[in-house]
Design a protein around this motif. Structure first.
Motif, short mmCIF file in Angstrom:
data_model
loop_
_atom_site.label_atom_id
_atom_site.label_comp_id
_atom_site.label_asym_id
_atom_site.label_seq_id
_atom_site.Cartn_x
_atom_site.Cartn_y
_atom_site.Cartn_z
N ILE A 124 -12.05 -29.50 10.07
CA ILE A 124 -11.65 -29.18 11.43
C ILE A 124 -10.30 -29.82 11.75
N GLY A 125 -10.11 -31.06 11.27
CA GLY A 125 -8.84 -31.74 11.50
C GLY A 125 -7.68 -30.99 10.88
N LEU A 126 -7.90 -30.46 9.66
CA LEU A 126 -6.84 -29.69 9.02
C LEU A 126 -6.50 -28.45 9.83
N VAL A 127 -7.57 -27.78 10.31
CA VAL A 127 -7.35 -26.58 11.10
C VAL A 127 -6.63 -26.90 12.40
N LEU A 128 -7.03 -28.01 13.06
CA LEU A 128 -6.38 -28.39 14.31
C LEU A 128 -4.91 -28.73 14.08
N CYS A 129 -4.62 -29.39 12.94
CA CYS A 129 -3.21 -29.69 12.63
C CYS A 129 -2.42 -28.40 12.51
N CYS A 184 1.59 -19.14 2.50
CA CYS A 184 0.17 -19.01 2.23
C CYS A 184 -0.69 -19.54 3.37
N ARG A 185 -0.06 -20.12 4.38
CA ARG A 185 -0.83 -20.66 5.50
C ARG A 185 -0.39 -20.11 6.85
N GLN A 186 0.80 -19.52 6.92
CA GLN A 186 1.32 -19.10 8.22
C GLN A 186 2.09 -17.79 8.13
N ILE A 187 2.21 -17.15 9.28
CA ILE A 187 3.09 -16.00 9.44
C ILE A 187 3.97 -16.26 10.66
N GLY A 190 9.02 -21.50 -0.60
CA GLY A 190 7.63 -21.21 -0.30
C GLY A 190 7.40 -20.19 0.79
N TRP A 191 8.47 -19.64 1.34
CA TRP A 191 8.35 -18.63 2.41
C TRP A 191 8.86 -17.28 1.91
N LEU A 192 8.07 -16.25 2.16
CA LEU A 192 8.51 -14.89 1.85
C LEU A 192 9.23 -14.33 3.08
N HIS A 193 10.52 -14.01 2.91
CA HIS A 193 11.32 -13.44 4.00
C HIS A 193 11.33 -11.92 3.85
N LYS A 194 10.89 -11.23 4.90
CA LYS A 194 10.82 -9.77 4.87
C LYS A 194 11.62 -9.21 6.04
N VAL A 199 -6.28 -19.59 -1.26
CA VAL A 199 -6.00 -19.76 0.16
C VAL A 199 -5.91 -18.39 0.79
N THR A 200 -6.63 -18.17 1.84
CA THR A 200 -6.61 -16.89 2.52
C THR A 200 -5.69 -16.97 3.71
N LEU A 201 -4.73 -16.08 3.76
CA LEU A 201 -3.79 -16.06 4.88
C LEU A 201 -4.45 -15.37 6.06
N THR A 202 -4.49 -16.05 7.17
CA THR A 202 -5.13 -15.53 8.36
C THR A 202 -4.09 -15.26 9.42
N SER A 203 -4.23 -14.16 10.13
CA SER A 203 -3.25 -13.87 11.18
C SER A 203 -3.36 -14.91 12.27
N PRO A 204 -2.23 -15.30 12.88
CA PRO A 204 -2.24 -16.36 13.89
C PRO A 204 -3.17 -16.06 15.06
N ALA A 205 -3.18 -14.83 15.54
CA ALA A 205 -4.00 -14.51 16.71
C ALA A 205 -5.47 -14.69 16.40
N PHE A 206 -5.90 -14.16 15.22
CA PHE A 206 -7.30 -14.29 14.83
C PHE A 206 -7.66 -15.75 14.61
N LEU A 207 -6.72 -16.49 13.97
CA LEU A 207 -6.98 -17.89 13.67
C LEU A 207 -7.13 -18.72 14.94
#
Length: 700
Positions: free
Chosen positions: A5-10, A581-584, A630-634, A679-687
């Motif tokens: 939970i701490g990791l997710v909150l961070c 792999c963790r953010q969009i 580490g970031w994919l630029h599109k 690692v599953t990339l999750t959309s920010p809104a859903f996360l």
């Protein structure tokens, strides 16, 4: 579980920090010129050097020589500011005008006249005589003119008789202006404390113009963002050419930041030109090629007639003429407007050539800004970034039009090789140069065969409201990323400056509040360079050629690269995205960016993220998929026509842009794939929703 939970909150905290971090965008400061033209009684005329009949016979072939003298206030500046003025700004400004202008050779030293207590003077044998006495001090701006620069005191009695010279009996102050020779201080010989009454000092030799420089925080400095101001203070007797002037630097507004040096240098060149001839108080003294006045002189004084309201000498319509436009288009209809235009021969030819308009009567002068701006600058609406407009907004240039005005004074010949091309309005014809910006904007609507109207690019004007998110564009020559400066004003704009009948997403009746942010441009909205700021601190600018404008890597979402061989290119309609792999991250401020480019093998090549992308045809969208740190630029970059960017470079090598369209080779461009292990990339809104539900459940 709590560790997870701490990791997710961070992660949530990081997302929140990222979302609230903002960089505000502001246009370049609109630094108005506060050149206050000297009133008639503030200028000393009749400095005798040589008789007029001798001067008129000379060719204008002597490169202008400017002598600089510092007031001691300059030495009291902070060391960094003094070094900038002494070693960079003044030497470069003086060198520029000395190379750009020539004069009739001054046949002797310049001995300046003394100030008379009254405006009434007598002229005897070409010399100005005061009545009974001269003032104890003669000032040029904020500087006291040194005794050794002054002529003897010539006086007559009140009836004009008993004319004679008086002996020097004025005590010389210890602090006198110091001559500057190149970048070094010329101390000269020791100055006696009391002037020898029998000595006739030699004046200032080997010069055509004497400039006294001070650095005093005056009332004019405190009016807001005034870096410097200048004016002439004395004119010679043969052809009325200014031979002495002053320039004052405002210490509080002087910036030593390298980014600001071009602006400061342009300001000083601008102010020096006011002292040399571009001033409403000098228009009446302009002369033709033969040295004859363009404005008729009064037989009793030899001067042009006086405008008592403005307290300057009034010019004839051979210099400045009132031109009326009867059908000036504005919001809801038309009105009549009258403009002041410079109509001297070379200026007329240059503006007609520049705009490609043979009907144009002359070059329009500014009609706003009060005494310090109106009538003594070019009109901002029509000459936007010409350096002699009344406010500095972006990339100022001294154009052929300004050089032509200096020639039309009758005092100078200009070397046009030192003029810089003015892109604003170039070749746009009478439909741009003789009409309102509203009429120009309307003319860019063309019927496409249906009831709808298709919009052409209305550059240099624009009609996209500056808002959030920002949508940037490219300047016409692709030298900078720019914004349309169309904004909502708190008050309704004057009727003459209302340019829109309708605007997208603006309620009917509110259009009168909308206009460009630069008032001197008649509130016409146009594309303008800007700066990025974070918490009021300047982060970077938007001019492509400055390497320091490249965004820091953590916010360089579109992989821009500023520098000496960079230009602005439009982005595609798709918002740029950064993915790890963790953010969009989706960046809302977009539209254009600066990138390195190459002109090779008949093609334009745009460099993005150190990878070269070949443009095969105009409007081709270069699809960018590059992994950096580490970031994919599109995103996408749009190819302009090859000729627009590479024509001149190819021509210099006897090459050319390949014509026509070619199909793109398969697998042509880099297509990085983001690989995320376990690692599953999750959309920010859903996360965020999932985390909020988790927190809520933990609180139960």
């Amino acid at each position: 579980m709590y560790q997870n939970i701490g990791l997710v909150l961070c992660f949530v905290v990081f997302l929140c920090i990222f979302s609230v971090f903002s960089v505000t965008v502001s246009e370049h400061h609109h630094v108005h010129c506060t050149h206050e033209h000297p009133k008639a009684d503030e200028v000393i005329r009749g400095v005798h050097i040589e008789p007029a009949h001798i001067v008129k016979k000379r060719s204008i072939d002597q490169p202008l020589r400017i002598s600089i003298f510092y007031d001691h206030s300059v030495y009291r500046l902070e060391p960094e500011k003094f070094d900038m003025i002494n070693n960079t700004i003044l030497p470069e400004a003086v060198k520029f005008w000395e190379q750009a202008l020539k004069v009739r050779k001054t046949g002797g030293p310049i001995k300046l006249n003394r100030k008379c207590p009254t405006r009434q003077v007598f002229v005897r044998d070409g010399r100005t005589h005061c009545i009974d006495q001269c003032n104890a001090e003669t000032m040029c701006g904020e500087v006291k003119v040194p005794e050794e620069h002054l002529n003897l005191c010539y006086v007559c009695n009140s009836t004009g008789h008993n004319c004679r010279s008086l002996p020097r009996n004025v005590r010389i102050e210890e602090e006198v202006p110091t001559e500057i020779d190149g970048n070094s201080i010329n101390e000269g010989t020791e100055v006696p404390q009391v002037a020898d009454p029998e000595v006739d000092y030699s004046g200032v030799e080997d010069t055509d113009f004497v400039l006294y420089v001070s650095a005093v925080e005056t009332e004019r400095c405190r009016r807001g963002q005034t870096v410097a101001y200048a004016s002439h203070c004395q004119q010679e007797s043969a052809l009325d050419r200014p031979v002495a002037g002053h320039a004052n630097f405002c210490p509080g507004e002087l910036s030593t930041n390298n980014r600001d040096l071009p602006s400061v240098l342009s300001t000083v060149k601008h102010e020096m030109l006011h002292a040399l001839g571009f001033s409403v108080s000098l228009f009446a003294f302009y002369r033709d090629e033969n040295g004859e006045p363009l404005t008729e002189r009064r037989p009793d004084t030899g001067n042009p007639p006086m405008d008592e309201e403005l307290q300057i000498h009034k010019w004839s319509d051979r210099v400045v003429k009132n031109i009326t436009r009867k059908n000036w288009m504005i919001r809801g209809g038309y009105m009549e407007r009258t403009f002041h235009m410079v109509v001297t021969p070379r200026v007329v030819q240059e503006v007609r050539d520049h705009f490609n308009c043979s009907e144009l009567e002359g070059a329009e002068l500014e009609d706003q800004g009060g005494d310090g701006t109106a009538l003594t600058h070019w009109e901002k609406r029509i000459f936007e970034n010409e350096a002699m407009t009344g406010t500095h907004t972006q990339n100022s240039v001294f154009s052929r039009i300004t050089f032509a005005l200096m020639e039309d004074t009758g005092w100078y010949r200009a070397n046009y090789e030192h003029a810089t091309p003015l892109d604003w309005g170039k070749g746009l014809g009478c439909k741009f140069s003789m009409v309102s910006c509203k009429q120009w904007l309307n003319s860019q609507s063309v019927t496409n065969g249906t009831t709808e109207k298709e919009r052409k690019n209305p550059a240099p004007f624009c009609e996209r409201i500056k808002g959030n998110p920002l949508r940037t564009e490219c300047s016409p020559r692709r030298n900078a990323v720019v914004l349309c400066n169309l904004v909502r004003h708190d008050t309704i704009l004057p009727r003459a400056y209302q340019h829109f009948d309708t605007l997208p997403n603006v309620a009917p009746g509110e259009e009168a509040h909308y206009g460009g942010s630069v008032s001197l441009a008649d509130y016409c909205p146009y594309l303008q360079e800007f700066t990025w700021r974070h918490k009021s601190v300047l982060v970077r600018g938007s001019r492509c050629s400055y390497e320091e404008n490249t965004p820091k890597s953590d916010v360089n979402f579109a992989l821009e690269n500023y520098g000496a061989h960079s230009k602005c290119f439009d982005h595609s309609d798709r918002v740029w995205e950064q993915k790890s792999c963790r953010q969009i991250r989706e960046w809302q401020h977009w539209g254009s960016g600066c990138y390195k480019y190459k002109c090779e093998s008949g093609r334009l090549h745009i460099v993005v993220g150190n990878y070269s992308y070949t443009c095969y045809h105009a409007s081709q969208v270069l699809q960018i998929r590059i992994i950096k740190k580490g970031w994919l630029h599109k995103g996408g970059v749009v190819c302009p026509p090859c000729r627009e960017v590479c024509k001149e470079e190819f021509a210099s090598r006897n090459e050319y842009c390949k014509g026509g369209e070619e199909p793109l080779p398969p697998n042509l461009y880099r297509n990085d794939i983001l690989t995320c292990s376990a690692v599953t990339l999750t959309s920010p809104a859903f996360l965020v929703t999932a985390i909020l539900n988790l927190i809520f459940s933990l609180q139960k």
